[in-house]
Design a protein around this motif. Structure first.
Motif, PDB file in Angstrom:
ATOM      1  N   UNK A 144     -13.965 -14.234 -39.965  1.00 29.51           N
ATOM      2  CA  UNK A 144     -14.699 -13.176 -39.300  1.00 29.51           C
ATOM      3  C   UNK A 144     -15.669 -13.545 -38.308  1.00 29.51           C
ATOM      4  N   UNK A 145     -15.744 -13.049 -37.347  1.00 29.99           N
ATOM      5  CA  UNK A 145     -16.810 -13.587 -36.410  1.00 29.99           C
ATOM      6  C   UNK A 145     -18.114 -12.899 -36.566  1.00 29.99           C
ATOM      7  N   UNK A 146     -18.914 -13.440 -36.155  1.00 28.52           N
ATOM      8  CA  UNK A 146     -20.361 -13.306 -36.333  1.00 28.52           C
ATOM      9  C   UNK A 146     -20.734 -11.939 -36.118  1.00 28.52           C
ATOM     10  N   UNK A 147     -20.105 -11.403 -35.065  1.00 24.18           N
ATOM     11  CA  UNK A 147     -20.364  -9.944 -34.554  1.00 24.18           C
ATOM     12  C   UNK A 147     -19.741  -9.108 -35.830  1.00 24.18           C
ATOM     13  N   UNK A 148     -18.716  -9.081 -36.143  1.00 22.75           N
ATOM     14  CA  UNK A 148     -18.035  -8.227 -37.036  1.00 22.75           C
ATOM     15  C   UNK A 148     -18.849  -8.525 -38.377  1.00 22.75           C
ATOM     16  N   UNK A 149     -19.351  -9.662 -39.015  1.00 18.92           N
ATOM     17  CA  UNK A 149     -19.814  -9.836 -40.013  1.00 18.92           C
ATOM     18  C   UNK A 149     -21.256  -8.870 -39.932  1.00 18.92           C
ATOM     19  N   UNK A 150     -21.985  -8.916 -38.928  1.00 21.58           N
ATOM     20  CA  UNK A 150     -23.131  -8.043 -38.880  1.00 21.58           C
ATOM     21  C   UNK A 150     -22.767  -6.475 -38.870  1.00 21.58           C
ATOM     22  N   UNK A 151     -21.989  -6.344 -38.303  1.00 19.96           N
ATOM     23  CA  UNK A 151     -21.354  -4.718 -38.119  1.00 19.96           C
ATOM     24  C   UNK A 151     -20.918  -4.290 -39.539  1.00 19.96           C
ATOM     25  N   UNK A 152     -20.268  -5.064 -40.489  1.00 24.25           N
ATOM     26  CA  UNK A 152     -20.022  -4.655 -41.873  1.00 24.25           C
ATOM     27  C   UNK A 152     -20.924  -4.602 -42.710  1.00 24.25           C
ATOM     28  N   UNK A 179     -24.779 -21.688 -46.381  1.00 24.10           N
ATOM     29  CA  UNK A 179     -23.407 -21.649 -47.240  1.00 24.10           C
ATOM     30  C   UNK A 179     -22.424 -22.704 -46.440  1.00 24.10           C
ATOM     31  N   UNK A 180     -22.766 -23.142 -45.244  1.00 28.46           N
ATOM     32  CA  UNK A 180     -22.023 -24.143 -44.546  1.00 28.46           C
ATOM     33  C   UNK A 180     -22.345 -25.357 -45.044  1.00 28.46           C
ATOM     34  N   UNK A 181     -23.635 -25.668 -45.443  1.00 29.94           N
ATOM     35  CA  UNK A 181     -24.275 -27.097 -45.742  1.00 29.94           C
ATOM     36  C   UNK A 181     -23.624 -27.310 -47.010  1.00 29.94           C
ATOM     37  N   UNK A 182     -23.569 -26.345 -47.790  1.00 27.20           N
ATOM     38  CA  UNK A 182     -22.943 -26.248 -49.225  1.00 27.20           C
ATOM     39  C   UNK A 182     -21.325 -26.385 -49.400  1.00 27.20           C
ATOM     40  N   UNK A 183     -20.914 -26.423 -48.030  1.00 23.24           N
ATOM     41  CA  UNK A 183     -19.255 -26.581 -48.010  1.00 23.24           C
ATOM     42  C   UNK A 183     -18.454 -25.397 -48.414  1.00 23.24           C
ATOM     43  N   UNK A 184     -19.339 -24.131 -48.500  1.00 25.23           N
ATOM     44  CA  UNK A 184     -18.461 -23.001 -48.735  1.00 25.23           C
ATOM     45  C   UNK A 184     -17.849 -22.351 -47.578  1.00 25.23           C
ATOM     46  N   UNK A 185     -18.533 -22.357 -46.151  1.00 24.33           N
ATOM     47  CA  UNK A 185     -17.916 -21.851 -45.212  1.00 24.33           C
ATOM     48  C   UNK A 185     -18.004 -22.964 -44.220  1.00 24.33           C
ATOM     49  N   UNK A 186     -16.969 -22.656 -43.153  1.00 23.70           N
ATOM     50  CA  UNK A 186     -17.142 -23.488 -41.892  1.00 23.70           C
ATOM     51  C   UNK A 186     -17.527 -22.689 -40.680  1.00 23.70           C
ATOM     52  N   UNK A 187     -18.518 -23.084 -39.767  1.00 26.76           N
ATOM     53  CA  UNK A 187     -18.895 -22.289 -38.806  1.00 26.76           C
ATOM     54  C   UNK A 187     -18.231 -22.819 -37.496  1.00 26.76           C
ATOM     55  N   UNK A 188     -17.489 -22.147 -36.835  1.00 25.81           N
ATOM     56  CA  UNK A 188     -17.115 -22.650 -35.478  1.00 25.81           C
ATOM     57  C   UNK A 188     -17.644 -21.826 -34.399  1.00 25.81           C
ATOM     58  N   UNK A 189     -17.731 -22.346 -33.154  1.00 27.44           N
ATOM     59  CA  UNK A 189     -18.111 -21.734 -31.940  1.00 27.44           C
ATOM     60  C   UNK A 189     -19.579 -21.962 -31.566  1.00 27.44           C
ATOM     61  N   UNK A 190     -19.942 -21.314 -30.640  1.00 27.15           N
ATOM     62  CA  UNK A 190     -21.235 -21.638 -30.057  1.00 27.15           C
ATOM     63  C   UNK A 190     -22.188 -20.694 -30.477  1.00 27.15           C
ATOM     64  N   UNK A 191     -23.503 -21.009 -30.599  1.00 25.69           N
ATOM     65  CA  UNK A 191     -24.770 -19.963 -30.893  1.00 25.69           C
ATOM     66  C   UNK A 191     -24.632 -18.488 -30.457  1.00 25.69           C
ATOM     67  N   UNK A 192     -24.355 -17.503 -31.342  1.00 26.74           N
ATOM     68  CA  UNK A 192     -24.422 -16.269 -30.843  1.00 26.74           C
ATOM     69  C   UNK A 192     -22.859 -15.787 -30.972  1.00 26.74           C
TER      70      UNK A 192
END
Length: 358
Positions: free
Chosen positions: A293-301, A318-331
């Protein structure tokens, strides 16, 4: 920093340590609520602790708080100043220049902090920037999920009342330690050097090859923490200022144990009822196509559940806990649920289902 759930008795250790420091009476003590500017101002002035005692001209202090989030009045610079003070051994003087107070100079800054808090309270009160900015990496976080002693208070006195008569007795040795000449240095035995050296180089190699990762900076200061603990252990035995192999061994073991505390209490938030917004975040990813899910979509939902700043904090932990991965640039990030995240989310749902059935 002592961490634990509310009611496990964190305040007793903070109270006992402050009582001992007050009895030794060789440094400034800050407790209660304070502004960072008031602390800076007081540290810039020389003080006399009592009759027959030498004047304190350096910026030494003991900071004590039973609830750390209440210790410092809200100030954007407070945490960053404490972070900078950690490294003032590189400079002899630290200057604070303000239009209102002029220039205040702190000489030979030496700050000791002992505070207590719940992990949730600490996370909500300290800026996300402080997590990655090095503040938590400079702390030793000690966590306990249980009370050290159970006392119904009807058959015996409170712990404070039991130990209060012995504080003067216990402080006697600390008073002798306070008389160690300024500038004195520890000596390390050859056996301790031979034990520490390979561990240190192995640690650096594991960090370099990313076998060990940590976004708080604790891993990069692990060797510093280990030596500090070793010095404390040595001082608990004698005032000879000698580090033996056993001291270094214990320092390394204790410092390494605290790595899991960092992850459990600051990074791996524990997806339970204590972190419902994290569960909302994970549920959204769990239900999304390909668990992405994109950051924008997460915020909308989830705009009714958290704002953008809270969402960024959740994503960080959550990223530091290894539960998710975050890709892309800030925003423009995209969030992706990992296999570990899926398992933990399903485990939480299973536990919640069992509780509802009961």
């Amino acid at each position: 920093m002592l961490l634990g759930e509310s009611g496990v008795g964190k305040g007793f250790g903070v109270w006992l340590a402050k009582s001992l420091v007050n009895t030794v009476d060789s440094t400034r003590v800050f407790a209660g609520r304070n502004s960072i500017q008031k602390i800076v101002s007081d540290l810039s002035m020389a003080i006399t602790k009592g009759k027959g005692k030498e004047m304190i001209k350096d910026a030494r202090a003991y900071l004590s708080s039973g609830e750390f989030v209440n210790f410092l009045l809200k100030d954007e610079q407070a945490i960053s100043i404490l972070t900078e003070w950690y490294d003032t051994h590189y400079v002899k003087e630290w200057a604070n220049s303000l239009k209102s107070s002029g220039t205040e100079t702190l000489k030979d800054v030496n700050i000791t902090l002992l505070g207590a808090s719940t992990a949730d309270y600490l996370r909500e009160s300290v800026p996300v920037a402080a997590i990655r900015g090095g503040f938590f990496g400079r702390l030793m976080l000690i966590y306990s999920a249980e009370k050290g002693k159970i006392n119904a208070l009807i058959d015996e006195a409170k712990e404070e009342e039991q130990v209060a008569p012995r504080i003067k007795e216990w402080s006697g040795y600390l008073i002798e330690l306070s008389k160690i000449a300024p500038g004195s240095k520890f000596k390390i035995t050859e056996g301790a050097r031979e034990f520490y050296r390979p561990w240190y180089y192995d640690l650096q190699e594991r960090i370099k090859t990313r076998q060990l990762t940590d976004k708080t900076g604790y891993i990069h200061r692990l060797h510093d923490h280990a030596l500090k603990i070793a010095m404390i252990v040595s001082l608990s035995e004698s005032d000879e200022l000698i580090l033996h192999k056993r001291h270094v061994d214990e320092g390394i073991n204790m410092a390494q144990e605290l790595i899991s505390t960092i992850k459990k209490t600051i990074i791996g938030i524990g997806l339970s009822q204590a972190a419902p917004k994290n569960e909302v975040f994970l549920r959204s990813l769990f239900r999304a196509a390909e668990n992405r899910m994109t950051r924008k979509k997460m915020m909308q939902d989830n705009h009714n559940e958290f704002d953008s700043l809270e969402m960024d904090r959740i994503a960080l932990t959550l990223e530091d806990a290894g539960l998710i991965k975050v890709n892309g640039t800030v925003g423009q990030q995209e969030f992706m649920l990992t296999m570990l995240g899926k398992r933990q989310f399903m485990d939480i749902q299973s536990e919640l289902k069992k509780k509802r059935m009961h």
